[in-house]
Write a protein that holds these residues in place. Structure first.
Motif, short mmCIF file in Angstrom:
data_model
loop_
_atom_site.label_atom_id
_atom_site.label_comp_id
_atom_site.label_asym_id
_atom_site.label_seq_id
_atom_site.Cartn_x
_atom_site.Cartn_y
_atom_site.Cartn_z
N LEU A 7 -9.48 -20.45 -6.85
CA LEU A 7 -9.17 -19.06 -6.51
C LEU A 7 -10.37 -18.15 -6.68
CD1 LEU A 7 -5.92 -18.83 -8.69
CD2 LEU A 7 -6.00 -19.24 -6.22
N THR A 8 -10.35 -17.05 -5.90
CA THR A 8 -11.27 -15.94 -6.15
C THR A 8 -10.41 -14.71 -6.44
OG1 THR A 8 -12.84 -16.85 -4.56
CG2 THR A 8 -13.14 -14.55 -5.20
N LEU A 9 -10.68 -14.05 -7.56
CA LEU A 9 -9.99 -12.80 -7.88
C LEU A 9 -10.96 -11.68 -7.54
CD1 LEU A 9 -8.32 -14.94 -9.41
CD2 LEU A 9 -7.87 -13.20 -11.11
N ARG A 10 -10.58 -10.85 -6.58
CA ARG A 10 -11.51 -9.85 -6.03
C ARG A 10 -10.78 -8.53 -5.81
NH1 ARG A 10 -9.31 -9.15 -1.26
NH2 ARG A 10 -8.60 -10.88 0.02
N ARG A 11 -11.58 -7.54 -5.44
CA ARG A 11 -11.02 -6.23 -5.09
C ARG A 11 -10.19 -6.35 -3.80
NH1 ARG A 11 -12.48 -1.19 -6.68
NH2 ARG A 11 -14.22 -1.97 -7.93
N PHE A 12 -9.14 -5.54 -3.67
CA PHE A 12 -8.35 -5.53 -2.44
C PHE A 12 -9.16 -4.95 -1.27
CE2 PHE A 12 -4.53 -6.57 -4.71
CZ PHE A 12 -3.69 -7.09 -3.74
N LYS A 13 -8.79 -5.38 -0.05
CA LYS A 13 -9.41 -4.80 1.17
C LYS A 13 -8.30 -4.56 2.20
CE LYS A 13 -10.77 -9.46 2.56
NZ LYS A 13 -11.82 -10.46 2.60
N ALA A 14 -8.63 -3.78 3.24
CA ALA A 14 -7.62 -3.31 4.19
C ALA A 14 -6.82 -4.45 4.82
CB ALA A 14 -8.29 -2.47 5.29
N THR A 15 -7.46 -5.59 5.10
CA THR A 15 -6.76 -6.70 5.77
C THR A 15 -5.73 -7.39 4.87
OG1 THR A 15 -8.65 -8.08 5.19
CG2 THR A 15 -8.58 -7.22 7.45
N ASP A 16 -5.68 -7.00 3.59
CA ASP A 16 -4.68 -7.59 2.68
C ASP A 16 -3.30 -6.94 2.85
OD1 ASP A 16 -6.51 -9.33 1.40
OD2 ASP A 16 -7.19 -7.70 0.09
N GLN A 42 2.94 1.11 6.72
CA GLN A 42 2.12 2.24 6.26
C GLN A 42 2.02 2.26 4.73
OE1 GLN A 42 0.33 4.42 8.24
NE2 GLN A 42 -0.55 4.85 6.21
N ALA A 43 3.16 2.01 4.05
CA ALA A 43 3.14 2.00 2.58
C ALA A 43 2.26 0.87 2.06
CB ALA A 43 4.56 1.86 2.03
N ALA A 44 2.28 -0.28 2.76
CA ALA A 44 1.43 -1.41 2.34
C ALA A 44 -0.04 -1.04 2.50
CB ALA A 44 1.76 -2.65 3.16
N ALA A 45 -0.38 -0.39 3.62
CA ALA A 45 -1.78 0.02 3.85
C ALA A 45 -2.21 1.03 2.78
CB ALA A 45 -1.91 0.62 5.25
N ASP A 46 -1.31 1.97 2.44
CA ASP A 46 -1.64 2.97 1.41
C ASP A 46 -1.81 2.30 0.04
OD1 ASP A 46 -1.43 4.88 3.34
OD2 ASP A 46 0.56 5.58 2.75
N THR A 47 -0.95 1.34 -0.26
CA THR A 47 -1.01 0.63 -1.54
C THR A 47 -2.34 -0.10 -1.68
OG1 THR A 47 1.38 0.34 -1.54
CG2 THR A 47 0.13 -1.14 -2.96
N VAL A 48 -2.72 -0.82 -0.63
CA VAL A 48 -3.97 -1.59 -0.65
C VAL A 48 -5.17 -0.66 -0.77
CG1 VAL A 48 -5.44 -2.91 0.93
CG2 VAL A 48 -3.11 -3.66 0.50
N ARG A 58 -12.59 1.22 -16.16
CA ARG A 58 -12.04 2.48 -16.69
C ARG A 58 -10.59 2.27 -17.09
NH1 ARG A 58 -15.27 6.82 -15.31
NH2 ARG A 58 -13.59 8.25 -15.82
N PRO A 59 -10.07 3.07 -18.05
CA PRO A 59 -8.66 2.96 -18.42
C PRO A 59 -7.76 3.18 -17.21
CG PRO A 59 -9.85 4.32 -20.01
CD PRO A 59 -10.80 4.04 -18.89
N GLY A 60 -6.63 2.47 -17.19
CA GLY A 60 -5.71 2.54 -16.05
C GLY A 60 -5.59 1.18 -15.40
N TRP A 61 -4.85 1.15 -14.29
CA TRP A 61 -4.60 -0.12 -13.61
C TRP A 61 -5.78 -0.55 -12.75
CZ3 TRP A 61 -0.91 -3.54 -14.51
CH2 TRP A 61 0.29 -3.11 -15.10
N PHE A 62 -6.06 -1.85 -12.76
CA PHE A 62 -6.89 -2.47 -11.74
C PHE A 62 -6.13 -3.68 -11.21
CE2 PHE A 62 -9.91 -5.43 -9.93
CZ PHE A 62 -10.59 -4.58 -9.06
N GLN A 63 -5.92 -3.70 -9.90
CA GLN A 63 -5.14 -4.78 -9.28
C GLN A 63 -6.10 -5.75 -8.61
OE1 GLN A 63 -1.96 -3.76 -9.81
NE2 GLN A 63 -0.88 -5.58 -9.11
N ASP A 77 -1.30 -11.16 -6.34
CA ASP A 77 -2.09 -10.12 -7.00
C ASP A 77 -1.80 -10.13 -8.48
OD1 ASP A 77 0.02 -7.59 -7.32
OD2 ASP A 77 0.41 -8.79 -5.54
N LEU A 78 -2.78 -9.62 -9.23
CA LEU A 78 -2.67 -9.61 -10.68
C LEU A 78 -3.18 -8.26 -11.18
CD1 LEU A 78 -3.75 -12.55 -12.99
CD2 LEU A 78 -3.85 -10.18 -13.68
#
Ligand code: COA
Length: 185
Positions: A7-16, A42-48, A58-63, A77-78
């Protein structure tokens, strides 16, 4: 950002957005989760887009997006919620259903825990719906201790029902004992 054998754990991108919506719109996957389902395109695009802007330092969520090396597809996702102190974090995870029961979630969780403890965190916590046996097994397989059960603590975002919540925790010193037992005190 984090590599494991499969696996690769990486930052999200638009195609996800489309594969994220595909597994989050599966009622079996969404059943015990804290995000709304179904998710419109649309909600999926906004979420990603929101995930892509998060900062793991930084404090807070990182997905993290979990990518399967074999085909480059989005496997799941994690999420890591870093506390204000920087010394603790909470975890949440989801895997696409066709990839269950092959050890991928274990591989991703172990890599993230190793990463968090290597950067000096003292403790990692997680919670799950008491009926979510796959999630509880995953946590216990990775050394998390069950620390309690809160009756009707969580209101399910999709069904409105009040559900019992299991609390789990893992200390850095217990993790190092787990991965190298010879150093156990
Ligand atoms: C929680 C969730 C990620 C767990 O997924 P999972 O597939 O059970 O976990 P893993 O990928 O680690 O696979 C472990 C299973 O594969 C088996 N396995 C097969 N090959 C393996 C390997 N190479 N390494 C480790 N385990 C392997 C294990 O024996 C284990 O089976 P078991 O559960 O019968 O003991 C998944 O059920 C999910 O996405 N659920 C929906 C979302 C959710 O509820 N998330 C949690 C919110 S708190």
């Amino acid at each position: 950002m984090i590599e494991t054998p499969r696996l690769t754990l990486r930052r999200f991108k638009a195609t996800d957005a489309a594969p994220l919506a595909a597994y989050r719109n599966d009622p079996d996957i969404a059943r015990y989760q804290a995000w709304p389902s179904p998710l419109s395109p649309q909600a999926a695009a906004d979420t990603v887009r929101r995930y892509a802007e998060q900062d793991p330092d930084r404090p807070g969520w990182f997905q993290y997006a979990i990518e399967l090396k074999a085909d480059g597809g989005l496997a799941g996702d994690l999420g890591v919620l870093l506390h204000e102190t920087g010394a603790q974090a909470d975890l949440g995870f989801t895997l696409a259903p066709h990839l269950h029961r092959q050890g991928y979630a274990t591989e991703a969780v172990q890599a993230v825990i190793r990463h968090l403890f290597a950067r000096g965190l003292h403790r990692v916590s997680a919670e799950c719906d008491a009926r979510n046996t796959a999630s509880a097994r995953l946590l216990e397989r990775n050394g998390f201790q069950r620390e309690g059960r809160r009756p009707e603590f969580t209101r399910n975002i999709n069904t409105g029902e009040w559900t019992d919540t299991l609390l789990y925790g893992l200390l850095a010193r217990d993790w190092s004992d787990l991965i190298s037992p010879s150093s156990a005190r």
